[in-house]
Every structure is written in structure tokens, then in C-alpha cells.
Scaffold this motif. Structure first.
Motif: not given
Length: 311
Positions: A299-311, A184-191, A146-148
Motif C-alpha cells: 500500500h505504501a508503494q502504491a501511495a508513492a506514485g508521482g514525483l513531488d518535491l516534499a514527498a 523534512r530530512g533527506f528529500r526523496p525525489a533524487v533517489f 522531474p527534468a532534473t
């Protein structure tokens, strides 16, 4: 979250590399000249590192682009650019085949690269990376991601382009090699950084081919148990190696966009394939060039809360 989830792997192995004689070879004398030339360019890069911090932004970008293009030429690699590179801040996302990808991206649109922490300690290369404003991520400490992401967002807000390889590992890039592609394809965190900064995402596709045969090649690939030296030797030995950077239409995320949908849309633009599903969430990726977010179910936007690596 375990560190293994942030260290993706591909299914590539020795079978993904060209067999002897498949790629036309350069004469021994030319290989030696290329090796001496690239060593010289590394020394030039070390000297350039002392100048970059004091140069204006436009001059810094010009110098970095010139060094990257000259180094590619010394290696015997020809650069082709398809599409219009961004002129302003953007999150540049590309597939990852080789260490040469970094030179190719810098030669097209000088950006602050996101690199693994170990690069900081590499001789000469680490000095140039730091001087060029590279951002570093410690993949052994997932909780620092998250800091990155916050640092990437800060760089985008400051007007700097940032380039990342969201697959997190290299692979051969062969469209038919379904088992080779990182699962796992493109990791979403950096987006999330682009969403937070309100910056566009520009997908880049990097590909390699042999001009003598007209066919795609993995001669430049850096895969699996392959060593950097073996990969460098293949590049030095290859004749008529061409790297092509294709610039896709920019994606403009909405303020409430879902980073997973944005990652899938960018991945589709890079690999020219339908977006793959993520887990069991029925999120629809919007078309390339359209605002990201409007097509994402609530509902998908609500499920996207938080910033994790694998999501």
C-alpha cells in the motif's frame, strides 16, 4: 507545489558556531598564505576547466580529485577517508555542513555534483563546475525537478557517479542539536533517479573536528545568516582542522523500490540514527546493504506514485 517546500531551512544560528578561542588559531601570516594559496588554486581550477572536457574519463577524475585535495591542503584542512569509496557509478548522498563538503566529496570520489543554478554564474567556481559536468537545479521552479531527476538518471546510466546533498541546506551537523536538523530530512525525489537507473546509493557522512582538541567543531560550517566570507575566514584561521568522509555500505534499490524508504535508509546510514517516519505512511526502511523495496508494504508503494518535491 510551492517553492518554499523545496527551500528547506535548519534551526541553526550564531549559537551553533564556535566562540572565539574555542578553536586553536593559526598565525596571521599563515592565514594570509592560505588565502593567497586558495586564490591561486581557483585560478588553477579555471585553467583546469579548459582541459577537463577533452580528457578521458579516468584522467578527468584523477585531475579533479588532485585539484580538490590540493585545495583542501592549501586551506590547511586535512582529509581522512573511512571506508571504501565506490569505483563505479553510484548516487552519492551526504549530509551538508559547509561549502567545504564539495571539496571533500570530490577529493574522495570525483562525481558530477548537483548544484543550485546560481553556482553557474559564480566567478571561477562556476566555470569549473560546468567543466566538471555538474548538474544544476533551479530551486525557484519546483516543476522543473522531474527534468532534473531525469538528467541525474541519465548521468547514472552513462556510468557517471553523481553526488547530491538531499537535505537541501546546510546545518551544524551536531547529533544533539535536534532543533537544528532540517525538519523534512533527506528529500526523496533524487533517489528516484537511482531507482530508474538501477544504480546503487552510497551514503557519505562528512564531519569536521579539530585535531588539536580532538573534538568535533563547527568552524567550517556555513549556516543561516552567516556570509561565505565569514565562513572562509574561520577556515583560514583554524589550526589543525580535519574533515572526515565516512563511506557507508551501498544500498541497492530494487526496480519497484519506494524512494521514500530509500531516502530514509540512506539518511539513517548517514546520521547513524533510526529512520524517521515520513508523514503517516507506515513504511519500513530495510537494513543497510539490503535490496530496497522488498520491505516496503504494497500500500505504501502504491501511495508513492508521482514525483513531488516534499514527498
Amino acid at each position: 507545489m510551492s517553492a518554499e517546500l523545496w527551500r528547506p531551512t535548519s534551526g541553526c544560528g550564531p549559537d551553533c558556531l564556535p566562540v572565539p578561542g574555542q578553536v586553536p588559531a593559526a598565525p596571521i601570516a599563515r592565514r594570509v598564505a592560505r588565502l593567497l594559496g586558495v586564490l591561486g588554486m581557483l585560478l588553477v581550477g579555471a585553467g583546469l576547466a579548459g582541459l577537463l572536457p577533452v580528457l578521458p574519463a579516468a584522467s578527468r577524475a584523477t585531475a579533479l580529485r588532485g585539484w580538490a585535495r590540493a585545495t583542501a591542503r592549501v586551506l590547511g584542512v586535512r582529509l581522512e577517508v573511512r571506508g571504501r569509496p565506490p569505483r563505479r557509478r553510484a548516487l552519492l548522498v551526504a549530509n551538508h555542513v559547509s561549502w567545504l563538503d564539495v571539496l571533500a566529496v570530490l577529493a574522495v570520489t570525483p562525481a558530477r555534483m548537483l548544484a543550485k543554478r546560481e553556482v553557474r554564474a559564480w566567478p571561477l567556481v562556476g566555470v569549473l563546475a560546468r567543466a566538471s559536468g555538474a548538474l544544476f537545479v533551479d530551486r525557484a521552479r519546483p516543476r522543473e525537478l522531474p527534468a532534473t531527476v531525469a538528467r541525474i538518471a541519465g548521468a547514472l546510466r552513462a556510468g557517471d557517479p553523481v553526488a547530491v546533498f538531499p537535505e537541501g541546506t546546510t546545518w551544524c551537523g551536531t547529533p544533539t542539536a535536534g532543533d537544528c536538523r532540517p525538519g523534512r530530512g533527506f528529500r526523496p525525489a533524487v533517489f528516484q533517479a537511482a531507482i530508474d537507473a538501477g544504480a546503487p546509493v552510497v551514503p557519505l557522512r562528512v564531519g569536521y573536528r579539530c585535531a588539536a582538541t580532538g573534538e568535533a567543531t563547527t568552524a567550517a560550517a556555513f549556516l543561516g545568516d552567516d556570509t561565505l566570507w565569514r565562513s572562509v575566514r574561520r577556515v583560514l584561521a583554524a589550526r589543525d582542522l580535519v574533515v572526515t568522509v565516512r563511506v557507508a555500505a551501498a544500498l541497492h534499490p530494487a526496480r519497484d523500490a519506494d524512494r521514500r524508504a530509500l531516502a530514509r535508509a540512506a539518511e539513517s546510514a548517514v546520521h547513524l540514527v533510526p529512520a524517521r517516519p515520513v508523514g503517516l505512511r507506515p513504511v519500513t526502511a530495510p537494513a543497510v546493504g539490503s535490496p530496497i523495496g522488498a520491505a516496503v508494504p504494497a500500500h505504501a508503494q502504491a501511495a508513492a506514485g508521482g514525483l513531488d518535491l516534499a514527498a
